[in-house]
Write a protein that holds these residues in place. Structure first.
Motif, PDB file in Angstrom:
ATOM      1  N   ILE A 136      15.753   0.591  13.536  1.00  0.00           N
ATOM      2  CA  ILE A 136      15.938   0.334  14.966  1.00  0.00           C
ATOM      3  C   ILE A 136      16.451   1.614  15.638  1.00  0.00           C
ATOM      4  N   THR A 137      16.695   1.543  16.944  1.00  0.00           N
ATOM      5  CA  THR A 137      17.183   2.695  17.703  1.00  0.00           C
ATOM      6  C   THR A 137      18.673   2.502  17.998  1.00  0.00           C
ATOM      7  N   GLY A 138      19.456   3.564  17.859  1.00  0.00           N
ATOM      8  CA  GLY A 138      20.882   3.475  18.196  1.00  0.00           C
ATOM      9  C   GLY A 138      21.337   4.765  18.844  1.00  0.00           C
ATOM     10  N   ILE A 139      22.020   4.654  19.986  1.00  0.00           N
ATOM     11  CA  ILE A 139      22.511   5.864  20.661  1.00  0.00           C
ATOM     12  C   ILE A 139      24.030   5.847  20.787  1.00  0.00           C
ATOM     13  N   LYS A 140      24.651   6.974  20.413  1.00  0.00           N
ATOM     14  CA  LYS A 140      26.074   7.192  20.685  1.00  0.00           C
ATOM     15  C   LYS A 140      26.133   8.092  21.901  1.00  0.00           C
ATOM     16  N   PRO A 141      26.650   7.591  23.034  1.00  0.00           N
ATOM     17  CA  PRO A 141      26.716   8.442  24.219  1.00  0.00           C
ATOM     18  C   PRO A 141      27.815   9.503  24.103  1.00  0.00           C
ATOM     19  N   THR A 142      27.857  10.405  25.078  1.00  0.00           N
ATOM     20  CA  THR A 142      28.912  11.419  25.154  1.00  0.00           C
ATOM     21  C   THR A 142      30.282  10.734  25.155  1.00  0.00           C
ATOM     22  N   TYR A 143      31.242  11.340  24.476  1.00  0.00           N
ATOM     23  CA  TYR A 143      32.606  10.785  24.460  1.00  0.00           C
ATOM     24  C   TYR A 143      33.124  10.681  25.893  1.00  0.00           C
ATOM     25  N   GLY A 144      33.538   9.476  26.289  1.00  0.00           N
ATOM     26  CA  GLY A 144      34.036   9.269  27.651  1.00  0.00           C
ATOM     27  C   GLY A 144      33.029   8.599  28.566  1.00  0.00           C
ATOM     28  N   ARG A 145      31.786   8.444  28.103  1.00  0.00           N
ATOM     29  CA  ARG A 145      30.737   7.827  28.932  1.00  0.00           C
ATOM     30  C   ARG A 145      30.926   6.304  29.005  1.00  0.00           C
ATOM     31  N   CYS A 146      31.345   5.700  27.893  1.00  0.00           N
ATOM     32  CA  CYS A 146      31.632   4.252  27.864  1.00  0.00           C
ATOM     33  C   CYS A 146      33.139   4.061  27.664  1.00  0.00           C
ATOM     34  N   SER A 147      33.690   3.103  28.350  1.00  0.00           N
ATOM     35  CA  SER A 147      35.131   2.850  28.216  1.00  0.00           C
ATOM     36  C   SER A 147      35.472   2.344  26.816  1.00  0.00           C
ATOM     37  N   ARG A 148      36.618   2.806  26.297  1.00  0.00           N
ATOM     38  CA  ARG A 148      37.091   2.302  25.005  1.00  0.00           C
ATOM     39  C   ARG A 148      38.097   1.171  25.186  1.00  0.00           C
ATOM     40  N   TRP A 149      38.394   0.790  26.425  1.00  0.00           N
ATOM     41  CA  TRP A 149      39.426  -0.213  26.660  1.00  0.00           C
ATOM     42  C   TRP A 149      38.997  -1.572  26.101  1.00  0.00           C
ATOM     43  N   GLY A 150      39.893  -2.174  25.303  1.00  0.00           N
ATOM     44  CA  GLY A 150      39.583  -3.486  24.734  1.00  0.00           C
ATOM     45  C   GLY A 150      38.734  -3.429  23.478  1.00  0.00           C
ATOM     46  N   ILE A 151      38.467  -2.204  22.976  1.00  0.00           N
ATOM     47  CA  ILE A 151      37.771  -2.050  21.685  1.00  0.00           C
ATOM     48  C   ILE A 151      38.843  -1.667  20.678  1.00  0.00           C
ATOM     49  N   VAL A 152      38.955  -2.401  19.583  1.00  0.00           N
ATOM     50  CA  VAL A 152      40.012  -2.127  18.599  1.00  0.00           C
ATOM     51  C   VAL A 152      39.855  -0.688  18.105  1.00  0.00           C
ATOM     52  N   ALA A 153      40.926   0.093  18.188  1.00  0.00           N
ATOM     53  CA  ALA A 153      40.848   1.530  17.923  1.00  0.00           C
ATOM     54  C   ALA A 153      40.820   1.832  16.426  1.00  0.00           C
ATOM     55  N   PHE A 154      39.977   2.793  16.043  1.00  0.00           N
ATOM     56  CA  PHE A 154      40.003   3.355  14.694  1.00  0.00           C
ATOM     57  C   PHE A 154      40.527   4.787  14.848  1.00  0.00           C
ATOM     58  N   ALA A 155      39.721   5.699  15.432  1.00  0.00           N
ATOM     59  CA  ALA A 155      40.171   7.075  15.682  1.00  0.00           C
ATOM     60  C   ALA A 155      39.869   7.383  17.145  1.00  0.00           C
ATOM     61  N   SER A 156      40.903   7.371  17.962  1.00  0.00           N
ATOM     62  CA  SER A 156      40.712   7.330  19.417  1.00  0.00           C
ATOM     63  C   SER A 156      39.975   8.536  20.000  1.00  0.00           C
ATOM     64  N   SER A 157      40.048   9.695  19.355  1.00  0.00           N
ATOM     65  CA  SER A 157      39.370  10.867  19.926  1.00  0.00           C
ATOM     66  C   SER A 157      37.912  10.954  19.479  1.00  0.00           C
ATOM     67  N   LEU A 158      37.481   9.986  18.670  1.00  0.00           N
ATOM     68  CA  LEU A 158      36.109  10.009  18.129  1.00  0.00           C
ATOM     69  C   LEU A 158      35.308   8.755  18.488  1.00  0.00           C
ATOM     70  N   ASP A 159      35.998   7.609  18.653  1.00  0.00           N
ATOM     71  CA  ASP A 159      35.308   6.325  18.878  1.00  0.00           C
ATOM     72  C   ASP A 159      34.493   6.350  20.170  1.00  0.00           C
ATOM     73  N   GLN A 160      33.292   5.796  20.118  1.00  0.00           N
ATOM     74  CA  GLN A 160      32.512   5.612  21.333  1.00  0.00           C
ATOM     75  C   GLN A 160      31.537   4.453  21.132  1.00  0.00           C
ATOM     76  N   ALA A 161      31.452   3.585  22.134  1.00  0.00           N
ATOM     77  CA  ALA A 161      30.547   2.429  22.069  1.00  0.00           C
ATOM     78  C   ALA A 161      29.146   2.846  22.491  1.00  0.00           C
ATOM     79  N   GLY A 162      28.164   2.093  22.021  1.00  0.00           N
ATOM     80  CA  GLY A 162      26.778   2.354  22.434  1.00  0.00           C
ATOM     81  C   GLY A 162      25.895   1.182  22.069  1.00  0.00           C
ATOM     82  N   PRO A 163      24.660   1.180  22.569  1.00  0.00           N
ATOM     83  CA  PRO A 163      23.736   0.074  22.293  1.00  0.00           C
ATOM     84  C   PRO A 163      22.912   0.285  21.020  1.00  0.00           C
ATOM     85  N   MET A 164      22.555  -0.823  20.383  1.00  0.00           N
ATOM     86  CA  MET A 164      21.637  -0.804  19.232  1.00  0.00           C
ATOM     87  C   MET A 164      20.479  -1.726  19.599  1.00  0.00           C
ATOM     88  N   THR A 165      19.290  -1.145  19.665  1.00  0.00           N
ATOM     89  CA  THR A 165      18.165  -1.852  20.288  1.00  0.00           C
ATOM     90  C   THR A 165      16.885  -1.684  19.476  1.00  0.00           C
TER      91      THR A 165
END
Length: 495
Positions: free
Chosen positions: A192-221
């Motif tokens: 499938i396709t998966g994109i990690k956007p630029t750090y800071g493009r998606c909010s990390r608020w409310g996502i359980v933190a692992f490594a805060s300076s590296l974590d970033q949410a993205g879609p898997m489609t």
């Protein structure tokens, strides 16, 4: 229309707009597929009532003509995202029974756009793992099989449940998070396709933190167009996240022209690893040829500090995890262990954390605590931060020289069998992230696109790395690669 769960986001969106199908019908098709796929262990908290309620509301919105692109589309949410009133456990025993009273920004934005949540998806505990074998819910299983072999394969990690669910058509798309490759590696393993956007493009608020300076949410489609549609709904500035960027979110789908004439694509020589399977080597060369045929210019580049990326990552990520996970102590957060008579506060902390965390999380917390300790802070953590700056500068230099995107393999192999990489040597497992961690360390956008099958019929992915904040351009290059590769294979249904 039959097999509604097999539609892409774009196809389903158009069918909804044309009145060919309702969101309720789409949602029911996905819920039926989920109930028939327990063997994959992808969905770990099913929310059919919420799904049908949101689907009905979406149908009303579409009728009223007030519907964003994601309206009425059924998706899965990784268990790392807090979802109001729904268990959000980060696949850990220590968060057993936790039902947040709030919604993560990303899942709220998707809900506001009318997306339908089908349930929560399996993952590695606290997003620590590359094979989805560290989950309290048990292993997620890849819907793909090797030839006629019945061995269960990993869907990759940590977003393994998300990858498995999208590949098996249990949902139209899913959210993932990526700290060192946790969207791109499972996407490659499941076709499938998966994109990690630029750090800071998606909010990390409310996502359980692992490594805060590296974590970033993205879609898997299911494809690049879907990634563009869903990413737009997930992005945006959030005042609740201090690292969130105040930048306008473009219409990513409108940027998918497939025209990459004159684009410069870099091929980093440092990614040619010793012992790289011939199939990966060939796929990479073929990918470069495809982009060249589409009009791009292929140039050799150097990212000299790449060889230090894995060691730097496995100092920085555990250090941040050790700090982030300190709060799960049975007092501030998390379930508390049963105490024996006479146990004091020290025993309470020890028993709670020993019971609540799995082995991989314990290992990383211990490594992280060690590299942050007084005598070793400079020797390890500070040095790793300096290396990270050099890795980031390597990319900056390449982009300053006019390179538009960088093409690399997504993973060093196809999906491996569950249990094949034993706990005896965790470093073997860590090597899975060799092509992906540099992107997180530099905060860049990266996308994995399925580009072919190996000799055993398993999917292989290619990774494109883009300039910061230029996800639209990156998605367009990925779209050109996807069109040239023509990957349409699906796993045979055995579950």
């Amino acid at each position: 229309m039959s097999d509604l769960n097999k539609l892409s986001l774009a196809e389903a969106r158009d069918a909804l707009r044309n009145g060919d199908v309702t969101s309720v019908e789409l949602t029911e098709a996905c819920l039926n597929a989920i109930d028939a796929a327990d063997a994959l262990n992808a969905f770990v908290h099913k929310t059919p009532e919420i799904a049908l309620e949101r689907a009905k509301a979406a149908d009303e919105r579409i009728k009223a003509g007030d519907a964003p692109a994601m309206c009425g589309l059924p998706i899965g949410i990784k268990d790392l995202f807090c979802t109001k009133g729904v268990p959000s456990q980060a696949a850990s025993k220590i968060l057993d029974g936790f039902k947040p009273e709030y919604e993560s920004t990303v899942s709220q934005q998707l809900a506001d756009a009318g997306a339908v949540m089908l349930g929560k998806l399996n993952m590695d505990e606290f997003a620590m793992g590359s094979s989805n074998e560290t989950s309290v819910y048990g292993n997620a299983v890849n819907p793909w099989r090797r030839g006629n072999d019945d061995a269960q394969l990993t869907p990759g990690g940590s977003s393994g449940g998300s990858a498995s669910a999208v590949a098996a058509d249990l949902c139209l798309a899913a959210t993932g998070t990526d700290t060192g490759g946790s969207i791109r590696q499972p996407a490659a393993f499941t076709g499938i396709t998966g994109i990690k956007p630029t750090y800071g493009r998606c909010s990390r608020w409310g996502i359980v933190a692992f490594a805060s300076s590296l974590d970033q949410a993205g879609p898997m489609t299911k494809n690049v167009r879907d990634a563009a549609i869903m990413l737009e709904a997930m992005c945006g500035h959030d005042p609740k996240d201090s690292t969130s960027a105040e930048l306008a979110v473009p219409n990513f789908e409108a940027m998918l022209t497939g025209d990459i004439k004159g684009k410069k694509i870099g091929i980093p020589k440092e990614y040619r690893m010793d012992g790289m399977p011939a199939e990966i080597e060939k796929l990479w060369a073929d990918g470069a040829e495809m982009l060249k045929a589409a009009g791009a210019e292929i140039v050799d580049i150097s990212l000299p500090h790449t060889k230090y990326a894995l060691p730097a990552y496995y100092v920085i990520a555990p250090a941040e995890a050790s700090s982030n996970l300190a709060r799960y102590d049975g007092v501030r957060y998390g379930r508390r262990a049963q105490l024996a008579q006479g146990d004091g506060i020290t025993e309470m902390y020890e028993k709670t954390r020993a019971e609540g965390f799995g082995h991989e999380v314990q290992r990383r917390v211990m490594v992280g605590t060690y590299v942050l300790s007084a005598g070793f802070y400079d020797a390890y953590y500070n040095r790793a931060r300096k290396v990270r700056t050099l890795i980031k500068k390597d990319f900056e230099d390449v982009f300053a020289a006019g390179v538009d995107a960088i093409l690399t393999p997504a993973t060093p192999s196809a999906a491996f069998g569950l249990g094949e990489m034993t706990e005896a040597d965790p470093v073997q497992m860590y090597l899975n992230d060799v092509f992906t961690v540099t992107v997180n360390l530099a905060g860049l956008p990266g996308i994995s696109v399925p580009a072919g099958l190996d000799g055993q019929g398993l999917p292989l992915g290619l990774q494109l790395i883009g300039r910061p904040w230029e996800e639209g351009d990156l998605l367009n290059t990925a779209y050109a690669l996807e069109n040239a590769a023509g990957f349409v294979a699906k796993p045979g249904k055995w579950w």
